[in-house]
Each structure stands twice: as structure tokens, then as C-alpha cells.
Design a protein around this motif. Structure first.
Motif, PDB file in Angstrom:
ATOM      1  N   HIS A 276       0.834  -1.201   0.000  1.00 50.83           N
ATOM      2  CA  HIS A 276       0.000   0.000   0.000  1.00 50.83           C
ATOM      3  C   HIS A 276       0.876   1.262   0.000  1.00 50.83           C
ATOM      4  O   HIS A 276       0.732   2.140   0.839  1.00 50.83           O
ATOM      5  N   ILE A 277       1.792   1.312  -0.945  1.00 49.99           N
ATOM      6  CA  ILE A 277       2.674   2.469  -1.066  1.00 49.99           C
ATOM      7  C   ILE A 277       2.076   3.443  -2.066  1.00 49.99           C
ATOM      8  O   ILE A 277       1.733   3.076  -3.191  1.00 49.99           O
ATOM      9  N   ASP A 278       1.913   4.687  -1.646  1.00 54.21           N
ATOM     10  CA  ASP A 278       1.453   5.736  -2.557  1.00 54.21           C
ATOM     11  C   ASP A 278       2.198   7.015  -2.227  1.00 54.21           C
ATOM     12  O   ASP A 278       3.007   7.071  -1.295  1.00 54.21           O
ATOM     13  N   SER A 279       1.937   8.081  -2.992  1.00 53.06           N
ATOM     14  CA  SER A 279       2.694   9.323  -2.821  1.00 53.06           C
ATOM     15  C   SER A 279       2.455   9.969  -1.469  1.00 53.06           C
ATOM     16  O   SER A 279       3.310  10.691  -0.955  1.00 53.06           O
ATOM     17  N   LYS A 303      11.852   1.484  -4.822  1.00 54.68           N
ATOM     18  CA  LYS A 303      11.377   1.044  -6.132  1.00 54.68           C
ATOM     19  C   LYS A 303      10.254   1.948  -6.619  1.00 54.68           C
ATOM     20  O   LYS A 303      10.202   2.330  -7.789  1.00 54.68           O
ATOM     21  N   TYR A 304       9.347   2.317  -5.714  1.00 58.94           N
ATOM     22  CA  TYR A 304       8.250   3.221  -6.071  1.00 58.94           C
ATOM     23  C   TYR A 304       8.775   4.597  -6.457  1.00 58.94           C
ATOM     24  O   TYR A 304       8.294   5.219  -7.417  1.00 58.94           O
ATOM     25  N   LEU A 305       9.777   5.063  -5.740  1.00 61.06           N
ATOM     26  CA  LEU A 305      10.308   6.409  -5.978  1.00 61.06           C
ATOM     27  C   LEU A 305      11.277   6.474  -7.149  1.00 61.06           C
ATOM     28  O   LEU A 305      11.757   7.558  -7.494  1.00 61.06           O
ATOM     29  N   ALA A 306      11.579   5.335  -7.751  1.00 58.74           N
ATOM     30  CA  ALA A 306      12.415   5.347  -8.953  1.00 58.74           C
ATOM     31  C   ALA A 306      11.707   6.031 -10.118  1.00 58.74           C
ATOM     32  O   ALA A 306      12.349   6.474 -11.070  1.00 58.74           O
ATOM     33  N   SER A 307      10.389   6.154 -10.016  1.00 59.07           N
ATOM     34  CA  SER A 307       9.622   6.892 -11.019  1.00 59.07           C
ATOM     35  C   SER A 307       9.698   8.387 -10.703  1.00 59.07           C
ATOM     36  O   SER A 307       9.349   8.804  -9.584  1.00 59.07           O
ATOM     37  N   PRO A 308      10.147   9.236 -11.642  1.00 55.05           N
ATOM     38  CA  PRO A 308      10.258  10.677 -11.379  1.00 55.05           C
ATOM     39  C   PRO A 308       8.947  11.303 -10.937  1.00 55.05           C
ATOM     40  O   PRO A 308       8.932  12.177 -10.062  1.00 55.05           O
ATOM     41  N   SER A 309       7.826  10.883 -11.520  1.00 52.55           N
ATOM     42  CA  SER A 309       6.529  11.457 -11.144  1.00 52.55           C
ATOM     43  C   SER A 309       6.165  11.098  -9.706  1.00 52.55           C
ATOM     44  O   SER A 309       5.626  11.934  -8.965  1.00 52.55           O
ATOM     45  N   ASN A 310       6.474   9.875  -9.291  1.00 55.56           N
ATOM     46  CA  ASN A 310       6.214   9.482  -7.906  1.00 55.56           C
ATOM     47  C   ASN A 310       7.109  10.246  -6.948  1.00 55.56           C
ATOM     48  O   ASN A 310       6.686  10.641  -5.856  1.00 55.56           O
ATOM     49  N   MET A 315       7.617  14.653  -2.814  1.00 53.28           N
ATOM     50  CA  MET A 315       8.287  15.861  -2.315  1.00 53.28           C
ATOM     51  C   MET A 315       7.324  16.958  -1.896  1.00 53.28           C
ATOM     52  O   MET A 315       7.725  17.900  -1.215  1.00 53.28           O
ATOM     53  N   VAL A 316       6.058  16.853  -2.258  1.00 48.90           N
ATOM     54  CA  VAL A 316       5.065  17.833  -1.805  1.00 48.90           C
ATOM     55  C   VAL A 316       4.116  17.219  -0.782  1.00 48.90           C
ATOM     56  O   VAL A 316       3.114  17.828  -0.412  1.00 48.90           O
ATOM     57  N   SER A 317       4.427  15.998  -0.317  1.00 46.23           N
ATOM     58  CA  SER A 317       3.568  15.346   0.676  1.00 46.23           C
ATOM     59  C   SER A 317       3.901  15.842   2.074  1.00 46.23           C
ATOM     60  O   SER A 317       4.944  16.458   2.317  1.00 46.23           O
ATOM     61  N   ASP A 318       3.019  15.529   3.021  1.00 50.52           N
ATOM     62  CA  ASP A 318       3.189  15.986   4.406  1.00 50.52           C
ATOM     63  C   ASP A 318       4.403  15.343   5.073  1.00 50.52           C
ATOM     64  O   ASP A 318       5.020  15.930   5.952  1.00 50.52           O
ATOM     65  N   GLY A 319       4.764  14.134   4.653  1.00 53.05           N
ATOM     66  CA  GLY A 319       5.854  13.436   5.329  1.00 53.05           C
ATOM     67  C   GLY A 319       7.240  13.758   4.809  1.00 53.05           C
ATOM     68  O   GLY A 319       8.232  13.294   5.375  1.00 53.05           O
ATOM     69  N   TYR A 320       7.319  14.568   3.750  1.00 53.97           N
ATOM     70  CA  TYR A 320       8.617  14.815   3.116  1.00 53.97           C
ATOM     71  C   TYR A 320       9.574  15.558   4.054  1.00 53.97           C
ATOM     72  O   TYR A 320      10.748  15.206   4.162  1.00 53.97           O
TER      73      TYR A 320
END
Length: 355
Positions: A276-279, A303-310, A315-320
Motif C-alpha cells: 500500500h505504497i502511494d505518494s 522502487k516506487y520512488l524510482a519513477s520521477p513522477s512518484n 516531495m510535496v507530501s506531508d511526510g517529506y
């Protein structure tokens, strides 16, 4: 209907020709709900046990007016010579590891099927709302195991283990409890021997050299929410997680399981987070993985963050900001992961920057 929703049956174990287990897959769970109504069913492909052919009938809205909110399951003999055939059977929803879910399992004692088509089973097998809120429907597929034993002569029925139910009752009723924990303003009763048997950390604290330090009651547990400790105790006694385990609770339980070295619970929670990994959650999950050494979770996040869009969405999420401040070293892995393979030298430099 057969083209819209299929229930396949594949044998997974055989004790004798008269005792076999089959895994049934309801492919098109939501499609079946859209096409069928209360009292309507779809049958599995036939399977053989004890010299007879059988099928399971699946009712997504129950088989009668009293079971509309439930899934109904029935075992049905298909052979023409199925007269006065005795059989016992169990239906179990399977988790992602292919293991039966105790709270979604039902065992029927010996039943005599009088003829072909004489089905028998459970009108209220599982409540749809509870099942759909759980993690047991994956890719619109529900997986159920059917264990069938055909009885020749008289046989004593041995039910499935209900140890988890008895221990759960022991926890809920507080019978003979000899410990009290204070967590987040709430009190919890427990049994020293059960906790020691299930956790090496609790064993050291409650029965080992630290026993005197835990002689006082209540024992205060800090840095943990009350609902997390309650779920931790529930797992210790029943070996099950809550039917509805959201990712936030999975993260908290993962830390608690690591703290008390409860390996199976760690694996369950880490798998939940990995799937359940999402942005919105990846930064929090990555920080959790880096701080506590959860390697599988870290690998899944990278692996999820290897995608530039992800990566941009993270980087704009609350946890960044929390990830940046608490785990700055993880960014070397992030940068190295998105660089193309031909820039190996640059990767090597990046990997040495935080040494």
C-alpha cells in the motif's frame, strides 16, 4: 454468467482419495455482485473427492432474504450415484500468504447428502461489509479453500483448532490475569506466562534478570498509543490482526512488533505497508524503514520512488519534511536509484558522500 465470473478449483493437498483440499478462486468478485442478486449463485468447476464429483455454490448476496448482507457458500454433490454420502467440510478465506483466516473459517460436522444436488453449507458464511473492508480481496479476486472428507463408516469428527478463541477469551475476560499495563491513560490486564511465551523481549523483562524491575503494577508503557498496545495484545493471544488493518495502524504495529520481537506480526505489517505504497504515505514509510531497519519496506519504497513522477509527488507530501530532517542519509539511495546506469561513477561518489 460463466464468461463474466468464474470459480476455478485447484487441488492443493490430498490426505487420501477421500480427503482433499481445493483452492477456489472467485475471479471477478465485483462483477458477480453486479450480475447476481439475492438467491442467485455461480458454481465452481467440479472437483473429485472420495469417488464423487462436487462443486461449491457461491451466493454473493446470500441465498435467502435473511442472508442478504452475507456471502453464502454451499457444498453440492454432482455425481449421479451420490446417495447417502457422508462428508465433512471446511470453508476458509485465505490471506495473501495462502493461509486460512481463522475469523473467516467455518467447519461443518458430518452431513449426509441424500442425492445429487442436495447442497449443504453456510447462508451467513461471511459478512460482505467486513470482508470488503479487509485485505482479503486482491485484484478483484476472492480465494477460498474447501477441505472435504468423505466418510466411510463411522468416524469421529475432529474440529479445527480453537486455541486462539480460548486465549482470546482469556484476554477479554481477564481470568487469572497477573499483570496490569498502563498505556496512554488506559489499563490493560494480561498474563505473564502468555506474554513470555510469545515474545523473547517480554520473557527477558518479565521472567529474566529484569523481573524485579517489572514487579510493580501497573507497568507503564511509554511511546505507544493505547489502541496499538491493544492490537498488540490481541495478536499475542490470538495470532491474528484486526480484520480491518489500515496502513497507519500497520505502521504503528510494525514498530511495536519490532520492539517486542514478534516476528510473524512484523512480517504481516511490513507486507501490508509494502502493498500500500502511494505518494501520500511513501515518505512516512521510508522514514520508518530507515529508522528501524525494515529492509523489505525500504526496498519497496525506493522502487516506487524510482519513477520521477512518484518522486515529485512525494516531495510535496506531508511526510517529506520529516523524512529530510530525520533520515537525510536515505537521499543518497534515492539519488543513486534514479540516475541512469551509465553514470556509475556518479553513483559511486554519491554512495560515499554520507559515509
Amino acid at each position: 454468467m460463466a464468461e463474466e465470473c468464474k470459480i476455478s478449483a485447484a487441488m492443493v493437498s490430498e490426505e487420501r482419495s477421500y480427503a482433499r483440499s481445493y483452492v477456489l478462486k472467485v475471479d471477478g468478485y465485483s462483477r458477480a455482485k453486479a450480475l447476481l442478486k439475492n438467491g442467485e449463485d455461480v458454481a465452481s468447476t467440479p472437483f473429485s473427492v472420495g469417488g464423487h464429483d462436487w462443486a461449491v455454490r457461491y451466493y454473493p448476496y446470500g441465498n435467502d432474504d435473511d442472508s442478504t448482507d452475507f456471502i453464502s457458500l454451499y457444498l453440492e454433490p454432482k455425481s449421479a450415484d451420490a446417495e447417502d454420502v457422508k462428508a465433512k467440510f471446511t470453508f476458509s478465506v485465505l490471506d495473501e500468504d495462502g493461509e486460512p483466516v481463522p475469523s473467516y473459517s467455518c467447519t461443518h460436522p458430518i452431513h449426509t447428502f441424500s442425492s445429487k444436488g442436495d447442497n449443504w453449507g453456510y447462508p451467513n458464511f461471511v459478512k460482505k461489509a467486513d470482508l470488503e473492508a479487509s485485505v482479503h480481496i486482491r485484484d478483484d479476486c476472492l480465494t477460498i479453500r474447501c477441505d472435504v472428507t468423505v466418510i466411510h463408516g463411522e468416524e469421529t469428527t475432529v474440529p479445527l483448532t480453537d486455541l486462539h478463541q480460548h486465549l482470546g477469551d482469556l484476554l477479554n475476560n481477564k481470568d487469572a490475569a497477573d499483570l496490569t499495563f498502563q498505556v496512554g491513560g488506559q489499563s490493560f490486564s494480561a498474563h505473564r506466562c502468555v506474554l513470555a511465551a510469545r515474545s523473547s523481549v517480554f520473557k527477558a523483562e518479565l521472567l529474566g534478570t529484569m523481573e524485579e524491575s517489572y514487579a510493580a503494577s501497573p507497568i507503564e508503557i511509554r511511546d505507544m498509543e493505547a489502541d496499538v498496545f491493544k492490537s498488540l495484545l490481541h495478536f499475542i493471544y490470538t495470532d491474528t490482526v484486526p480484520p480491518v488493518l489500515d496502513v497507519v495502524m500497520a505502521g504503528h504495529l510494525l514498530v511495536a512488533a519490532d520492539r517486542y520481537n514478534i516476528g510473524r506480526l512484523k512480517m504481516i505489517c511490513e507486507k501490508k505497508l509494502c502493498s500500500h505504497i502511494d505518494s501520500g504515505m511513501v515518505a512516512t514509510s521510508l522514514a520508518l524503514a530507515e529508522q528501524h531497519g525494515f529492509h523489505a519496506l525500504k526496498k519497496a519504497c525506493l522502487k516506487y520512488l524510482a519513477s520521477p513522477s512518484n518522486l515529485e509527488a512525494m516531495m510535496v507530501s506531508d511526510g517529506y519534511e520529516h523524512l529530510k530532517s530525520s533520515c537525510p542519509s536515505v537521499f543518497k539511495d534515492l539519488v543513486a536509484g534514479i540516475l541512469p546506469a551509465e553514470l556509475k561513477a556518479a553513483k559511486d561518489i554519491i554512495m560515499t558522500m554520507w559515509k
